[in-house]
Motif scaffolding. Structure first.
Motif, mmCIF file in Angstrom:
data_model
loop_
_atom_site.group_PDB
_atom_site.id
_atom_site.type_symbol
_atom_site.label_atom_id
_atom_site.label_comp_id
_atom_site.label_asym_id
_atom_site.label_seq_id
_atom_site.Cartn_x
_atom_site.Cartn_y
_atom_site.Cartn_z
ATOM 1 N N ALA A 1 0.502 -0.154 14.742
ATOM 2 C CA ALA A 1 0.871 0.742 15.846
ATOM 3 C C ALA A 1 -0.175 0.726 16.952
ATOM 4 O O ALA A 1 0.166 0.763 18.143
ATOM 5 N N MET A 2 -1.451 0.667 16.590
ATOM 6 C CA MET A 2 -2.495 0.689 17.605
ATOM 7 C C MET A 2 -2.651 -0.645 18.321
ATOM 8 O O MET A 2 -3.062 -0.698 19.485
ATOM 9 N N ASP A 3 -2.333 -1.744 17.653
ATOM 10 C CA ASP A 3 -2.554 -3.067 18.246
ATOM 11 C C ASP A 3 -1.337 -3.607 19.003
ATOM 12 O O ASP A 3 -1.494 -4.410 19.925
ATOM 13 N N THR A 4 -0.139 -3.184 18.627
ATOM 14 C CA THR A 4 1.066 -3.787 19.194
ATOM 15 C C THR A 4 1.185 -3.539 20.691
ATOM 16 O O THR A 4 1.570 -4.426 21.456
ATOM 17 N N PHE A 5 0.840 -2.336 21.135
ATOM 18 C CA PHE A 5 1.122 -1.946 22.519
ATOM 19 C C PHE A 5 -0.080 -2.097 23.447
ATOM 20 O O PHE A 5 -0.051 -1.607 24.571
ATOM 21 N N LYS A 6 -1.134 -2.793 22.986
ATOM 22 C CA LYS A 6 -2.309 -2.948 23.840
ATOM 23 C C LYS A 6 -2.025 -3.773 25.079
ATOM 24 O O LYS A 6 -2.615 -3.549 26.144
ATOM 25 N N SER A 7 -1.127 -4.741 24.954
ATOM 26 C CA SER A 7 -0.842 -5.617 26.096
ATOM 27 C C SER A 7 0.321 -5.126 26.935
ATOM 28 O O SER A 7 0.708 -5.790 27.903
ATOM 29 N N VAL A 8 0.900 -3.974 26.582
ATOM 30 C CA VAL A 8 2.059 -3.452 27.302
ATOM 31 C C VAL A 8 1.590 -2.525 28.411
ATOM 32 O O VAL A 8 0.747 -1.650 28.188
ATOM 33 N N ALA A 9 2.134 -2.720 29.595
ATOM 34 C CA ALA A 9 1.775 -1.863 30.726
ATOM 35 C C ALA A 9 2.174 -0.423 30.456
ATOM 36 O O ALA A 9 3.160 -0.152 29.765
ATOM 37 N N SER A 10 1.430 0.519 31.022
ATOM 38 C CA SER A 10 1.678 1.938 30.753
ATOM 39 C C SER A 10 3.059 2.375 31.223
ATOM 40 O O SER A 10 3.715 3.191 30.558
ATOM 41 N N ASP A 11 3.535 1.829 32.347
ATOM 42 C CA ASP A 11 4.850 2.245 32.829
ATOM 43 C C ASP A 11 5.990 1.570 32.073
ATOM 44 O O ASP A 11 7.156 1.913 32.280
ATOM 45 N N ALA A 12 5.668 0.617 31.198
ATOM 46 C CA ALA A 12 6.694 -0.017 30.358
ATOM 47 C C ALA A 12 6.582 0.417 28.900
ATOM 48 O O ALA A 12 7.321 -0.078 28.053
ATOM 49 N N PHE A 13 5.654 1.339 28.621
ATOM 50 C CA PHE A 13 5.413 1.733 27.229
ATOM 51 C C PHE A 13 6.657 2.353 26.596
ATOM 52 O O PHE A 13 6.976 2.076 25.440
ATOM 53 N N ALA A 14 7.354 3.211 27.338
ATOM 54 C CA ALA A 14 8.531 3.886 26.770
ATOM 55 C C ALA A 14 9.583 2.874 26.334
ATOM 56 O O ALA A 14 10.168 2.992 25.249
ATOM 57 N N HIS A 15 9.804 1.869 27.179
ATOM 58 C CA HIS A 15 10.794 0.856 26.839
ATOM 59 C C HIS A 15 10.332 0.021 25.652
ATOM 60 O O HIS A 15 11.127 -0.341 24.781
ATOM 61 N N ALA A 16 9.042 -0.269 25.591
ATOM 62 C CA ALA A 16 8.503 -1.025 24.459
ATOM 63 C C ALA A 16 8.652 -0.239 23.158
ATOM 64 O O ALA A 16 8.980 -0.806 22.114
ATOM 65 N N TYR A 17 8.424 1.059 23.237
ATOM 66 C CA TYR A 17 8.544 1.888 22.038
ATOM 67 C C TYR A 17 10.001 2.000 21.605
ATOM 68 O O TYR A 17 10.301 2.024 20.403
ATOM 69 N N GLN A 18 10.912 2.057 22.564
ATOM 70 C CA GLN A 18 12.339 2.072 22.215
ATOM 71 C C GLN A 18 12.737 0.780 21.507
ATOM 72 O O GLN A 18 13.502 0.799 20.538
ATOM 73 N N SER A 19 12.207 -0.342 21.992
ATOM 74 C CA SER A 19 12.504 -1.627 21.345
ATOM 75 C C SER A 19 11.966 -1.651 19.920
ATOM 76 O O SER A 19 12.606 -2.176 19.003
ATOM 77 N N LYS A 20 10.795 -1.052 19.725
ATOM 78 C CA LYS A 20 10.249 -0.957 18.374
ATOM 79 C C LYS A 20 11.157 -0.119 17.477
ATOM 80 O O LYS A 20 11.374 -0.462 16.302
ATOM 81 N N ASN A 21 11.723 0.960 18.019
ATOM 82 C CA ASN A 21 12.622 1.802 17.228
ATOM 83 C C ASN A 21 13.900 1.060 16.848
ATOM 84 O O ASN A 21 14.445 1.259 15.758
ATOM 85 N N VAL A 22 14.381 0.207 17.755
ATOM 86 C CA VAL A 22 15.553 -0.617 17.419
ATOM 87 C C VAL A 22 15.222 -1.551 16.260
ATOM 88 O O VAL A 22 15.996 -1.700 15.305
ATOM 89 N N ALA A 23 14.037 -2.189 16.332
ATOM 90 C CA ALA A 23 13.607 -3.067 15.234
ATOM 91 C C ALA A 23 13.472 -2.290 13.933
ATOM 92 O O ALA A 23 13.807 -2.792 12.859
#
Length: 343
Positions: free
Chosen positions: A233-255
């Motif tokens: 959880a701490m390493d996956t989103f390090k390269s994700v921009a802050s304004d795209a974090f919500a979308h990245a987290y939603q994609s993780k929830n789909v997975a």
């Protein structure tokens, strides 16, 4: 888990769902207060073409249908699964062609195209698959395989959660002392080794195992869950921009949801397969030509002379129980190998 076991023992299974209602009021109120929209805030919704959105829905539903149908048609009608997966793949390709290629994504979404995020997503999938598969197999193992009653099985299921709570402070100390200097590899390796040890130790249980012997082994599973999923959880989103974090987290929830569905369906198929194999092999020894079988049957007939069918029913139940026990042990051997591969 122990509360759910108590409900199953003393009430109807429907109360498992009714019992969740009192817990919904507080988050409903708090979420309404926490997400009140600012006066100057503006919406920036994701825009999907209706055709692209339809293809996305068809793809997801087809995958979920394949997972749902797998326990019933995997051995008898595999073409049903093939059709569902083919439809899902075709719809996904059409969605990509329509949505992503015709309208290039914003620059902020480029952070998704990184090895760190995709590897993290894959590790999320692995972790939730292990979690859901073990949550499905463990009640079957301890109740039907080891012979524990429902309340005891519920207590054993709660052990992993309790162990996770106990391991969490250890992880925090480990993170600040080790991970800050050496990175996340040590935590992931330790978690994978814990998973391998958990599978190996569970594979060594038998129908004579006690509550304590099972509970100690489940603590290893709690160790794996905390160290593995917290690190990912701490390493996956390090390269994700802050304004795209919500979308990245939603994609993780789909997975995550796909992993949960995949774990339950594949575990069901695995248990069906291994139980059938073990039942056939054990059934070869349930023969009048086997002296041990004759001895057991004669002993039961001497103790239960009233109904001549009862000894056969008891032996048949023993065969079914041993088949389930051995198939669950096979599953934990697979977990052991998976932990070694992950390490």
């Amino acid at each position: 888990h122990s509360g759910g076991a108590w409900i199953l023992t003393h009430a109807s299974w429907l109360w498992l769902f009714w019992s969740l209602i009192p817990y919904l009021g507080r988050p409903a109120v708090l979420s309404g207060l926490a997400f009140k929209k600012d006066a100057g805030a503006t919406d920036d919704p994701s825009r999907f073409h209706p055709a692209a959105l339809a293809m996305l829905v068809i793809s997801v539903l087809s995958i979920q249908m394949a997972f749902q149908k797998a326990p019933y048609v995997f051995f008898g009608r595999p073409e049903v699964l093939a059709v569902c997966l083919a439809v899902a793949a075709l719809a996904a390709v059409l969605f990509i062609l329509k949505h992503h290629w015709t309208s290039p994504p914003d620059a902020r979404w480029r952070s998704f195209v990184s090895g760190r995020y995709f590897i993290g997503l894959a590790l999320y999938f692995v972790c939730y698959t292990v979690l859901a598969a073990n949550s499905f197999i463990l009640p079957l193992f301890v109740q039907q395989g080891l012979g524990f009653d429902v309340p005891t099985s519920g207590l054993l299921l709660a052990v992993t959660f309790i162990a996770s709570m106990g391991v969490a402070p250890l992880y925090v100390g480990f993170f600040f002392k080790v991970m800050s200097r050496l990175g996340s590899d040590p935590a992931l390796i330790l978690a994978s080794i814990a998973l391998a040890c958990f599978g190996y130790s569970m594979h060594g249980l038998s129908s004579e195992s006690t509550f304590g012997q099972v509970a100690v082994r489940l603590c290893l599973n709690g160790f794996f869950l905390v160290f593995f999923i917290a690190t990912v959880a701490m390493d996956t989103f390090k390269s994700v921009a802050s304004d795209a974090f919500a979308h990245a987290y939603q994609s993780k929830n789909v997975a995550r949801q796909l992993a949960l569905s995949f774990a339950v369906s594949s575990s069901t198929v695995f248990i069906q397969w291994r139980s059938a194999v073990h039942a056939q092999r054990l059934g070869e020894h349930f023969s009048l030509y086997n002296p041990l079988f004759q001895q057991a049957l004669t002993g039961l007939q001497a103790r239960l002379p009233a109904d001549p069918r009862l000894p056969h029913l008891l032996l048949g139940r023993t065969l079914a129980r041993q088949s389930v026990l051995m198939s669950c042990l096979d599953f934990y051997w697979v977990l052991c190998v998976a932990g070694g591969v992950l390490a």
